[in-house]
Design a protein around this motif. Structure first.
Motif, PDB file in Angstrom:
ATOM      1  N   THR A  30     -11.427  47.592  36.235  1.00 11.22           N
ATOM      2  CA  THR A  30     -12.788  47.953  35.844  1.00 11.22           C
ATOM      3  C   THR A  30     -12.853  49.412  35.426  1.00 11.22           C
ATOM      4  OG1 THR A  30     -13.755  46.269  37.269  1.00 11.22           O
ATOM      5  CG2 THR A  30     -15.185  48.090  36.629  1.00 11.22           C
ATOM      6  N   VAL A  31     -12.172  50.281  36.170  1.00 16.79           N
ATOM      7  CA  VAL A  31     -12.160  51.707  35.826  1.00 16.79           C
ATOM      8  C   VAL A  31     -11.506  51.914  34.462  1.00 16.79           C
ATOM      9  CG1 VAL A  31     -11.336  53.995  36.495  1.00 16.79           C
ATOM     10  CG2 VAL A  31     -12.212  52.435  38.236  1.00 16.79           C
ATOM     11  N   VAL A  32     -10.430  51.194  34.191  1.00 21.28           N
ATOM     12  CA  VAL A  32      -9.766  51.314  32.888  1.00 21.28           C
ATOM     13  C   VAL A  32     -10.693  50.841  31.777  1.00 21.28           C
ATOM     14  CG1 VAL A  32      -7.835  50.493  31.474  1.00 21.28           C
ATOM     15  CG2 VAL A  32      -7.448  51.174  33.857  1.00 21.28           C
ATOM     16  N   ARG A  33     -11.417  49.735  31.996  1.00 20.36           N
ATOM     17  CA  ARG A  33     -12.380  49.266  30.995  1.00 20.36           C
ATOM     18  C   ARG A  33     -13.490  50.285  30.781  1.00 20.36           C
ATOM     19  NH1 ARG A  33     -11.228  44.405  33.465  1.00 20.36           N
ATOM     20  NH2 ARG A  33     -13.040  44.535  34.854  1.00 20.36           N
ATOM     21  N   MET A  34     -13.957  50.916  31.869  1.00 19.94           N
ATOM     22  CA  MET A  34     -14.991  51.944  31.751  1.00 19.94           C
ATOM     23  C   MET A  34     -14.487  53.121  30.901  1.00 19.94           C
ATOM     24  SD  MET A  34     -16.395  51.820  35.680  1.00 19.94           S
ATOM     25  CE  MET A  34     -17.493  53.219  35.542  1.00 19.94           C
ATOM     26  N   LEU A  35     -13.234  53.515  31.119  1.00 20.49           N
ATOM     27  CA  LEU A  35     -12.639  54.583  30.314  1.00 20.49           C
ATOM     28  C   LEU A  35     -12.620  54.181  28.838  1.00 20.49           C
ATOM     29  CD1 LEU A  35     -11.069  57.248  29.888  1.00 20.49           C
ATOM     30  CD2 LEU A  35      -8.988  55.947  30.407  1.00 20.49           C
ATOM     31  N   ALA A  36     -12.241  52.939  28.557  1.00 24.81           N
ATOM     32  CA  ALA A  36     -12.185  52.468  27.176  1.00 24.81           C
ATOM     33  C   ALA A  36     -13.564  52.473  26.530  1.00 24.81           C
ATOM     34  CB  ALA A  36     -11.570  51.068  27.129  1.00 24.81           C
ATOM     35  N   VAL A  37     -14.573  52.005  27.252  1.00 24.72           N
ATOM     36  CA  VAL A  37     -15.934  51.968  26.706  1.00 24.72           C
ATOM     37  C   VAL A  37     -16.427  53.381  26.396  1.00 24.72           C
ATOM     38  CG1 VAL A  37     -18.344  51.454  27.267  1.00 24.72           C
ATOM     39  CG2 VAL A  37     -16.566  49.771  27.752  1.00 24.72           C
ATOM     40  N   GLN A  38     -16.230  54.308  27.322  1.00 23.13           N
ATOM     41  CA  GLN A  38     -16.686  55.677  27.100  1.00 23.13           C
ATOM     42  C   GLN A  38     -15.908  56.349  25.961  1.00 23.13           C
ATOM     43  OE1 GLN A  38     -19.371  57.393  28.306  1.00 23.13           O
ATOM     44  NE2 GLN A  38     -19.845  55.320  28.956  1.00 23.13           N
ATOM     45  N   THR A  39     -14.624  56.049  25.838  1.00 24.05           N
ATOM     46  CA  THR A  39     -13.831  56.607  24.748  1.00 24.05           C
ATOM     47  C   THR A  39     -14.387  56.165  23.405  1.00 24.05           C
ATOM     48  OG1 THR A  39     -11.848  56.707  26.125  1.00 24.05           O
ATOM     49  CG2 THR A  39     -11.510  56.688  23.738  1.00 24.05           C
ATOM     50  N   VAL A  40     -14.724  54.891  23.283  1.00 30.66           N
ATOM     51  CA  VAL A  40     -15.286  54.363  22.036  1.00 30.66           C
ATOM     52  C   VAL A  40     -16.671  54.963  21.782  1.00 30.66           C
ATOM     53  CG1 VAL A  40     -16.109  52.275  20.882  1.00 30.66           C
ATOM     54  CG2 VAL A  40     -13.913  52.262  22.096  1.00 30.66           C
ATOM     55  N   ARG A  41     -17.515  55.005  22.803  1.00 27.35           N
ATOM     56  CA  ARG A  41     -18.870  55.555  22.630  1.00 27.35           C
ATOM     57  C   ARG A  41     -18.851  57.014  22.200  1.00 27.35           C
ATOM     58  NH1 ARG A  41     -21.991  53.132  27.934  1.00 27.35           N
ATOM     59  NH2 ARG A  41     -22.273  51.039  27.086  1.00 27.35           N
ATOM     60  N   GLN A  42     -17.989  57.809  22.836  1.00 28.47           N
ATOM     61  CA  GLN A  42     -17.954  59.250  22.573  1.00 28.47           C
ATOM     62  C   GLN A  42     -17.031  59.613  21.411  1.00 28.47           C
ATOM     63  OE1 GLN A  42     -17.056  61.359  26.218  1.00 28.47           O
ATOM     64  NE2 GLN A  42     -18.495  60.125  27.382  1.00 28.47           N
ATOM     65  N   GLN A  43     -16.198  58.654  20.997  1.00 26.01           N
ATOM     66  CA  GLN A  43     -15.183  58.915  19.976  1.00 26.01           C
ATOM     67  C   GLN A  43     -14.299  60.094  20.390  1.00 26.01           C
ATOM     68  OE1 GLN A  43     -14.551  57.015  16.866  1.00 26.01           O
ATOM     69  NE2 GLN A  43     -15.463  55.744  18.458  1.00 26.01           N
ATOM     70  N   ALA A  44     -14.021  60.152  21.688  1.00 21.93           N
ATOM     71  CA  ALA A  44     -13.173  61.187  22.288  1.00 21.93           C
ATOM     72  C   ALA A  44     -12.704  60.679  23.641  1.00 21.93           C
ATOM     73  CB  ALA A  44     -13.956  62.482  22.464  1.00 21.93           C
ATOM     74  N   ILE A  45     -11.620  61.238  24.122  1.00 20.07           N
ATOM     75  CA  ILE A  45     -11.140  60.894  25.452  1.00 20.07           C
ATOM     76  C   ILE A  45     -12.012  61.648  26.457  1.00 20.07           C
ATOM     77  CG2 ILE A  45      -9.169  60.914  27.030  1.00 20.07           C
ATOM     78  CD1 ILE A  45      -8.763  59.134  24.556  1.00 20.07           C
ATOM     79  N   PRO A  46     -12.741  60.937  27.319  1.00 20.02           N
ATOM     80  CA  PRO A  46     -13.691  61.593  28.216  1.00 20.02           C
ATOM     81  C   PRO A  46     -13.034  62.184  29.462  1.00 20.02           C
ATOM     82  CG  PRO A  46     -13.798  59.247  28.541  1.00 20.02           C
ATOM     83  CD  PRO A  46     -12.828  59.488  27.412  1.00 20.02           C
TER      84      PRO A  46
END
Length: 71
Positions: A30-46
């Motif tokens: 779930t944490v990895v999926r959250m990282l992926a979602v935020q990366t796509v939303r922000q267009q940056a590695i959060p």
């Protein structure tokens, strides 16, 4: 439909990562999926990357590159 992402990591890191995720009521996938979602939303590695703190020498960067390949 979903797909699978396989991530290789040191067993100790996996255990510690899972423990941190569990401490906040989540599992590691779930944490990895959250990282992926935020990366796509922000267009940056959060993540906050810094040259200060625990890893201040270039040897750490060289090891990271060796572990992860070419960036």
């Amino acid at each position: 439909m979903t797909t699978t992402l396989t991530v290789r990591m040191d067993p100790e890191l996996k255990e510690k990562f899972g423990a941190v995720a569990a401490a906040v009521g989540l599992d590691a996938p779930t944490v990895v999926r959250m990282l992926a979602v935020q990366t796509v939303r922000q267009q940056a590695i959060p993540l906050s990357l810094s040259a200060s703190g625990e890893h201040t020498d270039i040897a750490w960067l060289d090891q990271a590159r060796a572990d992860w390949g070419s960036w």
